[in-house]
Write an enzyme that holds these catalytic residues in place. Structure first.
Site, PDB file in Angstrom:
ATOM      1  N   GLU A  61       0.842  -1.188   0.000  1.00  0.00           N
ATOM      2  CA  GLU A  61       0.000   0.000   0.000  1.00  0.00           C
ATOM      3  C   GLU A  61       0.886   1.250   0.000  1.00  0.00           C
ATOM      4  O   GLU A  61       1.752   1.383   0.872  1.00  0.00           O
ATOM      5  CB  GLU A  61      -0.920   0.044   1.231  1.00  0.00           C
ATOM      6  N   ARG A 246      12.125 -10.780   6.506  1.00  0.00           N
ATOM      7  CA  ARG A 246      12.385 -12.124   7.008  1.00  0.00           C
ATOM      8  C   ARG A 246      13.716 -12.214   7.761  1.00  0.00           C
ATOM      9  O   ARG A 246      14.098 -13.297   8.200  1.00  0.00           O
ATOM     10  CB  ARG A 246      12.358 -13.122   5.846  1.00  0.00           C
TER      11      ARG A 246
END
Length: 395
Positions: A61, A246
């Site tokens: 977004e 990650r």
């Protein structure tokens, strides 16, 4: 099992190079963020990146009136990292780039627009006096090794090196919790097919390990491993998919301190996952630099749409030199932990993020990062009557 002195302990942290697939994803996400902030400092960005063999997907977004060329940013970032030839298994010119971007949810925006936090959650900042950067020794050394590997690859010192790689350092601590020595060094580094294992080992020891880790930390018992499987030709996104966010332990304190779970990269500073973690590090580092404690961890927690934290906890693990409640009072007086306060104090609405998307967000002596500055240490020491360990002038 490897054993050490019965009253000593070992702690291990890892880092990764800028060519590791997850770090490539982080750098792309933060490069997009920087591009938006360059044109629109108030832009809202939550940019995620995924990559695998021959393909990059950018999604999330973004709310801004500015135009940014996302495919162009992706390719230039991959080029700068060093994936410039198809034989590396990934190439900035030929990889496919897919973009799926929407605007920030209006339900979230209505809380952020009034200066509130962009999400709920808890964040941690940490500092200790083990290294000049006031970072835990294992992660600081692992980052320095990873950065050195990348420098040697770019400079041609390691001509056979390719972008992907990992480092890992185990430090032995004495009975009092002070670092004594490096017990184990592990480096896994992608390489060309025509180089011998012996040359890789010798080059890494000479140009990376011994050029990075202080000699007094290494001894005859230090174990040194390079590419333990014996071969690391296939690497990067061809060997392992990459994803933004990650490597959150690599990004912070290598597991030495607690973690709230939120990732940094691709998020603008209205997201407290990022700004509050930076603010908590700033606060903790200045506490240690002021001589108030040898170790300091600051936890902050937020509710979405609310400006002030719902809780702040200062933990000094019994190393405080003044009462813990006095340290908490100093932070309450001098550090505004609201998102707006942190963005102002730490100048977070600037395009400064891609540079920290590899080799760690904290303890970066190679960069001038606002949250690493010791701008509060002298005042803390004066108020508490302590002898500062470090001050802004010394940093």
């Amino acid at each position: 099992m490897h054993r050490t002195h019965p009253h000593h302990r070992l702690f291990t942290s890892e880092s990764v190079t800028d060519g590791h697939p997850d770090k490539v994803a982080d750098q792309i996400s933060d490069a997009v963020l920087d591009a938006v902030l360059t044109k629109d400092p108030l832009g809202r960005v939550a940019c995620e990146t995924a990559l695998t063999t021959g393909t990059v997907v950018v999604f999330g977004e973004i709310s801004t009136e500015a135009y940014v060329d996302i495919p162009g940013i992706v390719r230039s970032t991959i080029r700068d990292i060093g994936y410039v030839r198809a034989k590396y298994g990934f190439d900035y010119e030929t990889c496919g780039v897919l973009v799926g971007i929407d605007e920030q949810s209006p339900d979230i925006a209505q809380g952020v627009n009034t200066g509130g936090a962009g999400d709920q959650g808890m964040m941690f900042g940490y500092a200790c006096d083990e290294t000049p950067e006031l970072m835990p020794a294992p992660i600081q050394l692992a980052h320095q090794l990873a950065r050195r590997v990348s420098e040697c690859r770019r400079d041609g010192v390691l001509r056979w090196a390719r972008p992907d790689g990992k480092t890992q350092v185990t430090v032995e601590y004495d009975e009092s919790g002070r670092p004594l020595r490096v017990d184990t060094v592990l480096i896994s580094l992608q390489h060309s097919e025509d180089v011998s294992k012996e040359q890789i080992y010798d080059d890494v020891q000479r140009h990376v390990v011994e050029a990075t880790i202080p000699a007094q930390w290494l001894d005859d018992d230090t174990r040194r491993f390079v590419n333990p499987t014996g071969r690391f030709v296939i690497g990067g996104p061809m060997a392992d998919a990459g994803l933004t966010g990650r490597k959150i332990i690599v990004d912070t304190y290598g597991g030495y301190a607690r973690h709230g779970g939120g990732a940094f990269s691709g998020k603008d500073p209205t997201k407290v996952d990022r700004s509050a973690a930076y603010g908590a590090r700033w606060a903790a580092k200045n506490v240690v630099a002021a001589g108030l404690a040898s170790r300091c961890e600051v936890q902050v927690a937020y509710a979405i749409g609310m400006a002030k934290p719902v809780s702040v906890l200062v933990e000094t693990f019994g190393t405080e030199r003044v009462p813990a409640d006095q340290i908490a009072s100093l932070l309450d007086e001098y550090v505004d932990l609201s998102p707006v306060g942190l963005m102002s104090a730490l100048e977070l609405r600037r395009p400064i993020y891609r540079q920290v998307a590899a080799f760690g967000h904290f303890g970066r002596s190679d960069l001038d990062l606002p949250w690493e500055r010791l701008s509060l240490a002298a005042e803390f020491a004066r108020e508490a009557g302590t002898e500062p360990l470090l001050t802004a002038a010394a940093s």
